[in-house]
Motif scaffolding. Sequence first.
Motif, PDB file in Angstrom:
ATOM      1  N   CYS A  81      37.560   3.962  -3.186  1.00 28.20           N
ATOM      2  CA  CYS A  81      35.904   4.197  -3.144  1.00 28.20           C
ATOM      3  C   CYS A  81      35.661   4.131  -1.687  1.00 28.20           C
ATOM      4  O   CYS A  81      35.932   3.508  -0.602  1.00 28.20           O
ATOM      5  CB  CYS A  81      35.328   3.009  -3.660  1.00 28.20           C
ATOM      6  SG  CYS A  81      33.464   3.061  -3.426  1.00 28.20           S
TER       7      CYS A  81
ATOM      8  N   ARG B 267      33.390   0.675   0.470  1.00 26.18           N
ATOM      9  CA  ARG B 267      34.256  -0.258   0.882  1.00 26.18           C
ATOM     10  C   ARG B 267      35.640  -0.411   0.300  1.00 26.18           C
ATOM     11  O   ARG B 267      36.288  -1.486   0.700  1.00 26.18           O
ATOM     12  CB  ARG B 267      33.684  -1.580   0.832  1.00 26.18           C
ATOM     13  CG  ARG B 267      32.282  -1.529   2.004  1.00 26.18           C
ATOM     14  CD  ARG B 267      31.266  -2.658   1.444  1.00 26.18           C
ATOM     15  NE  ARG B 267      31.817  -3.905   1.829  1.00 26.18           N
ATOM     16  CZ  ARG B 267      31.021  -5.106   1.908  1.00 26.18           C
ATOM     17  NH1 ARG B 267      29.580  -5.086   1.990  1.00 26.18           N
ATOM     18  NH2 ARG B 267      31.356  -6.351   2.112  1.00 26.18           N
ATOM     19  N   GLY B 268      36.382   0.781  -0.088  1.00 24.18           N
ATOM     20  CA  GLY B 268      37.572   0.718  -0.161  1.00 24.18           C
ATOM     21  C   GLY B 268      38.047   0.493  -1.667  1.00 24.18           C
ATOM     22  O   GLY B 268      39.339   0.330  -1.842  1.00 24.18           O
ATOM     23  N   ASN B 269      37.220  -0.118  -2.685  1.00 16.86           N
ATOM     24  CA  ASN B 269      37.728  -0.438  -3.905  1.00 16.86           C
ATOM     25  C   ASN B 269      38.488   0.615  -4.648  1.00 16.86           C
ATOM     26  O   ASN B 269      38.294   1.814  -4.487  1.00 16.86           O
ATOM     27  CB  ASN B 269      36.545  -1.081  -4.648  1.00 16.86           C
ATOM     28  CG  ASN B 269      36.945  -2.022  -5.839  1.00 16.86           C
ATOM     29  OD1 ASN B 269      38.013  -2.721  -5.658  1.00 16.86           O
ATOM     30  ND2 ASN B 269      36.061  -2.230  -6.756  1.00 16.86           N
TER      31      ASN B 269
ATOM     32  N   CYS C 168      32.640   2.873  -9.353  1.00 18.78           N
ATOM     33  CA  CYS C 168      33.431   1.850  -8.823  1.00 18.78           C
ATOM     34  C   CYS C 168      32.889   0.521  -9.274  1.00 18.78           C
ATOM     35  O   CYS C 168      31.494   0.439  -9.165  1.00 18.78           O
ATOM     36  CB  CYS C 168      33.272   2.143  -7.425  1.00 18.78           C
ATOM     37  SG  CYS C 168      33.957   0.822  -6.363  1.00 18.78           S
TER      38      CYS C 168
ATOM     39  N   PHE D  25      32.499  -2.230  -7.831  1.00 20.26           N
ATOM     40  CA  PHE D  25      32.166  -3.422  -6.800  1.00 20.26           C
ATOM     41  C   PHE D  25      30.549  -3.237  -6.406  1.00 20.26           C
ATOM     42  O   PHE D  25      29.829  -4.240  -6.661  1.00 20.26           O
ATOM     43  CB  PHE D  25      32.895  -2.966  -5.509  1.00 20.26           C
ATOM     44  CG  PHE D  25      33.058  -4.004  -4.627  1.00 20.26           C
ATOM     45  CD1 PHE D  25      32.276  -5.191  -4.736  1.00 20.26           C
ATOM     46  CD2 PHE D  25      33.887  -3.776  -3.378  1.00 20.26           C
ATOM     47  CE1 PHE D  25      32.396  -6.308  -3.822  1.00 20.26           C
ATOM     48  CE2 PHE D  25      34.203  -5.080  -2.617  1.00 20.26           C
ATOM     49  CZ  PHE D  25      33.201  -6.309  -2.566  1.00 20.26           C
TER      50      PHE D  25
ATOM     51  N   ASN E 222      28.910  -0.095  -7.860  1.00 20.33           N
ATOM     52  CA  ASN E 222      28.376   0.736  -8.744  1.00 20.33           C
ATOM     53  C   ASN E 222      28.198   2.293  -8.150  1.00 20.33           C
ATOM     54  O   ASN E 222      27.399   2.932  -8.855  1.00 20.33           O
ATOM     55  CB  ASN E 222      27.023   0.279  -9.500  1.00 20.33           C
ATOM     56  CG  ASN E 222      27.147   0.639 -10.962  1.00 20.33           C
ATOM     57  OD1 ASN E 222      28.151   0.257 -11.480  1.00 20.33           O
ATOM     58  ND2 ASN E 222      26.134   1.125 -11.414  1.00 20.33           N
ATOM     59  N   TRP E 223      28.665   2.601  -7.147  1.00 15.87           N
ATOM     60  CA  TRP E 223      28.864   4.183  -6.999  1.00 15.87           C
ATOM     61  C   TRP E 223      29.694   4.821  -7.976  1.00 15.87           C
ATOM     62  O   TRP E 223      30.622   4.242  -8.323  1.00 15.87           O
ATOM     63  CB  TRP E 223      29.683   4.444  -5.457  1.00 15.87           C
ATOM     64  CG  TRP E 223      28.765   3.759  -4.307  1.00 15.87           C
ATOM     65  CD1 TRP E 223      27.822   2.914  -4.251  1.00 15.87           C
ATOM     66  CD2 TRP E 223      28.833   4.403  -2.949  1.00 15.87           C
ATOM     67  NE1 TRP E 223      27.220   2.658  -2.872  1.00 15.87           N
ATOM     68  CE2 TRP E 223      27.869   3.896  -2.154  1.00 15.87           C
ATOM     69  CE3 TRP E 223      29.710   5.326  -2.350  1.00 15.87           C
ATOM     70  CZ2 TRP E 223      27.919   3.799  -0.688  1.00 15.87           C
ATOM     71  CZ3 TRP E 223      29.706   5.614  -0.950  1.00 15.87           C
ATOM     72  CH2 TRP E 223      28.624   4.790  -0.170  1.00 15.87           C
TER      73      TRP E 223
HETATM   74  S1  FES Z   1      33.560  -0.495  -2.915  1.00 20.50           S
HETATM   75 FE1  FES Z   1      32.936   0.869  -4.283  1.00 20.50          FE
HETATM   76  S2  FES Z   1      30.748   0.844  -4.541  1.00 20.50           S
HETATM   77 FE2  FES Z   1      31.315  -0.615  -2.930  1.00 20.50          FE
END
Ligand code: FES
Lengths: 419, 163
Positions: A84, A87-89, A104, A106, A108-109
């Motif tokens: 992502c 922040r990389g998730n 994502c 984390f 929700n993007w």
């Molecule tokens: S790390 Fe993916 S939306 Fe924040």
Amino acid sequence: MNLSVQPTDLSDRIRGEHIHGSLYTDPAVFQEELEKIWYRTWVYVGHESEVPETNDFVLKSIGPQPVIMTRGADGEVHLLQNRCPHRGNQVCTRAKGNARRFTCPFHNWTFENDGRLAAYAFPEGYADRDMSELGLGRVPRVASYRGFVFGSFAGTGPTLADHLGGAAETIDRLCEHSPEGEVELTAGFLQHRVKANWKFVLENETDGYHPAFVHASIFKVAESGLGGLYGDRSTALTRDFGNGHTEIDLRPEFRRLDRPMGWFGTTPEKLPDYASAMAAAHGADKAREIMIDGTPHVMIFPNLFIAEIQIFVIQPRAVDDTVQHVTALQLKGGREMNRRLRQQTMGSVGPAGFLLADDSEMYERTHRGVQSLQPEWLFLGRGDHRERRDADGYMVAHATDEVPSRGIWQHYRRLMEAA
Amino acid sequence: MLAPATDEALLRRVERFIYREARLQDEHRYEDWEHLWADDAIYWVPANGADIDPEQQMSIIYDNRSRIGVRVRQLLTGKRYTQEPKSSIRHFVTNIEIVGRSGADIAAACNVMVYESNLRGETIWAARTDYTLREADGALKMARKKVALVNNDKPLYTLSFLI
Ligand code: FES
Ligand SMILES: [Fe+2]
């Protein structure tokens, strides 16, 4: 030549037919390989038949990097990085599926399956900032050849056609065995892990010297014609196509035996639908030729091994951690063949395979062996007195000769010496 | 649906069978182990989950009776290098239950952990194992054995001992 001084310079570790053992075990060399080979040259990723429908996706890899292969709404195949941009998730944790968008978990993007950022939560927090650059990372270059999809992390460089060079013809030779001219990878993959460097795997795929010994146990108990192909008197050839691509060309041996479907241990009479579909597709004479010649045994550098009835995808994960992803080839329009292809593949390969379990044992023993201090060098000179150029200008020699390894190391050296 | 078995004596017999099979595997008694199979046996170690269709998807092992024989004969050559030297292994079998009966067939299930030590190092394997056992000539035979490794969707090291 003085081989006794421990070389430190990488290019000094390849001296003609002598290869320094540290090239397989040095973690610094592995890091450099990632940069100069895996994240630069064309690497095989997956097959279009693995994402047949719009929005299909499957998790693949380029070296240690996970890559999501998707079939976008545009019908195109995309190779995305599983990271992502917020922040990389990891955005995708399923091995395969069908999804128009990836969300994502984390914050929700949400991303389109071509990588573009589609939406992000609580947008007021970003005022009127331009977010359009914040999509999923993409593998910059994607190209496919007859359904085989390759990716390159280098934005510029040789085209896929340049890279494949003469080896493209081996993929054509494979596809000819389908009455519809296409292979499919639909049977799912086994993942076979070895505690050994990836180059032992790479070189072994077109090493015709070992089968008579490593596979003696299965040749003895299963009536297999394989043994003779790799014997001292075999007429089969090893070939170096350049660019690191190598093959064992079994056609001379199969042509000498002159038995249609002999390569697959069967006869056209036992596969009447397949044989007539092949004759309809190619004409009787050409179909007979194809069914005598058999499918190729070719190692497309650095990671696609087409092994007659199955394909292996070599994935290096660390200097001593390699995974072979393997599945049966399936021939479109070759229904009668496909079950046998799966059954033979399951018997031969993977963690419990009659063949590959013994190959993998050799990879691991060799990886441990080269860590002994003396002698420091491996010797790859077999058959150098009888290698010659074929009509196309490619180096060939006897099926058991080390033309393929020498070709692989020449190309390796070129890639690793590049700036 | 098969009726649940309540027969304690049968359960004891099934347990003894499964423990003995594990011991034959641990001791690499390949021919004795082969004798445990029925003539129409299937030995199945799926990949990518426990419920794939082995007629369509790749499995780690999907042996019919004749291929079980090839597997044993290959081990007996003494040149199956991945088992020369042989892995040192111990099967730990728990949670044995009879889960159904149908005619002469007994469906049993258990959990298995195998500790393996070989030239590479030590590896732990864990699986759910399903058996179809069949009474033949006063003894139980394996008509079907399915070993669903818990991590069969991940890269696996060579698995060349009898699991
Ligand atoms: S790390 Fe993916 S939306 Fe924040
Ligand atoms: Fe081999």
